[in-house]
Design an enzyme around this catalytic site. Sequence first.
Site, mmCIF file in Angstrom:
data_model
loop_
_atom_site.group_PDB
_atom_site.id
_atom_site.type_symbol
_atom_site.label_atom_id
_atom_site.label_comp_id
_atom_site.label_asym_id
_atom_site.label_seq_id
_atom_site.Cartn_x
_atom_site.Cartn_y
_atom_site.Cartn_z
ATOM 1 N N LYS A 1 0.853 -1.184 0.000
ATOM 2 C CA LYS A 1 0.000 0.000 0.000
ATOM 3 C C LYS A 1 0.890 1.235 0.000
ATOM 4 O O LYS A 1 1.703 1.429 0.906
ATOM 5 C CB LYS A 1 -0.909 -0.002 1.232
ATOM 6 N N LYS B 1 -2.264 -1.510 -3.757
ATOM 7 C CA LYS B 1 -3.123 -0.336 -3.693
ATOM 8 C C LYS B 1 -2.265 0.922 -3.731
ATOM 9 O O LYS B 1 -1.276 0.978 -2.999
ATOM 10 C CB LYS B 1 -3.906 -0.395 -2.385
HETATM 11 C C1 PBG Z 1 -7.183 3.171 5.498
HETATM 12 C C2 PBG Z 1 -7.667 3.170 4.106
HETATM 13 C C3 PBG Z 1 -7.554 4.191 3.162
HETATM 14 C C4 PBG Z 1 -8.177 3.732 1.996
HETATM 15 C C5 PBG Z 1 -8.647 2.453 2.261
HETATM 16 N N1 PBG Z 1 -8.302 2.106 3.561
HETATM 17 C C6 PBG Z 1 -7.012 5.566 3.295
HETATM 18 C C7 PBG Z 1 -5.594 5.821 3.525
HETATM 19 O O1 PBG Z 1 -4.772 4.907 3.647
HETATM 20 O O2 PBG Z 1 -5.237 7.003 3.623
HETATM 21 C C8 PBG Z 1 -8.290 4.499 0.722
HETATM 22 C C9 PBG Z 1 -9.330 4.025 -0.248
HETATM 23 C C10 PBG Z 1 -9.586 4.971 -1.362
HETATM 24 O O3 PBG Z 1 -8.922 6.007 -1.518
HETATM 25 O O4 PBG Z 1 -10.509 4.679 -2.154
HETATM 26 N N2 PBG Z 1 -8.225 2.821 6.387
#
Ligand code: PBG
Length: 323
Positions: free
Chosen positions: A196, A248
């Site tokens: 991520k 992601k």
């Molecule tokens: C963290 C989380 C995020 C997203 C999914 N889980 C935000 C981040 O890491 O800042 C982002 C999903 C998206 O942008 O569609 N709980």
Amino acid sequence: MFPEHRPRRLRTTPAVRRLVSETTVRPRQLILPMFVAEGLSEPRPIESMPGVVQHTRDSLRKAATEAVAAGVGGLMLFGIPATRDATGSAATADDGILNVALRDLRAELGDDTVLMADTCLDEFTDHGHCGVLDADGGVDNDATLQRYAEMALAQARAGAHWLGPSGMMDGQVGVIRRALDDAGFTDTAILAYSAKYASAFYGPFREAVDSQLQGDRNTYQQDPANPREALHEIELDLAEGADAIMVKPALSYLDVIRAASEISSVPVAAYNISGEYAMIEGAAANGWVDRERTILEVLTSIRRAGADLVLTYWAAEAAGWLD
Ligand code: PBG
């Protein structure tokens, strides 16, 4: 005779093109992320994500049932609490909004879908970070793991089939696996957000969950420049017991999805995130791109890169276009 080779022969009619198409996108491969907010009387539109809302418990139940009827493979639930604190207490409370909504959906849908929950504290903390803070204001990895274990148990008790730890703490998969097993939840699976990246494309999500974050997540999410590091993260999550892994965001990281699919021994998911959604919705609203064609091209490209599963805010709608 020139040219000797005529690849265009395989593009002559829709029937030929369908026959030789190399990549499939099926509704069952799509996972719909959904937001449920505490204390709403009406669904609240998310301005930066046209067509996506923060649901009430009732509207969530209805929309989830419709998405499952449309054929999506799973649902990923995010909760927005009415009150936040330093440790994200609402994340682990059995009456916290996310856990209550999981119970609602499991009661409504049973095993008809794969019910998933975001296992992360950022929606629940008053500082907006994915973990608890140490005395210097940094995110404390090991103290956070304890909270994730508690959160995982609350979500498993509430009926989640799959948990999605997304906070990028070291050891999160192992700690959650152990907590689940010790409590008898041996069938609850972990979809690990393994690779991520600290992405600007999360922008609209911050509005979606009323994020309190000041600053950034650069000490725990990955540098967008680093693909090799993603493979290291994936190997660790596999060793810790991940049942599926995730890359992601998706679109700026298709190379990482490809590399992940080549080394992973478990299914690979990719998250087509909020900013990727917003860009296309914005362009389509201006008439700059053909909305449906663009969405299908995006989903196809993520599958083509090697993702088995795609989390996308278009999941339910796209399922209606696909067979
Ligand atoms: C963290 C989380 C995020 C997203 C999914 N889980 C935000 C981040 O890491 O800042 C982002 C999903 C998206 O942008 O569609 N709980």
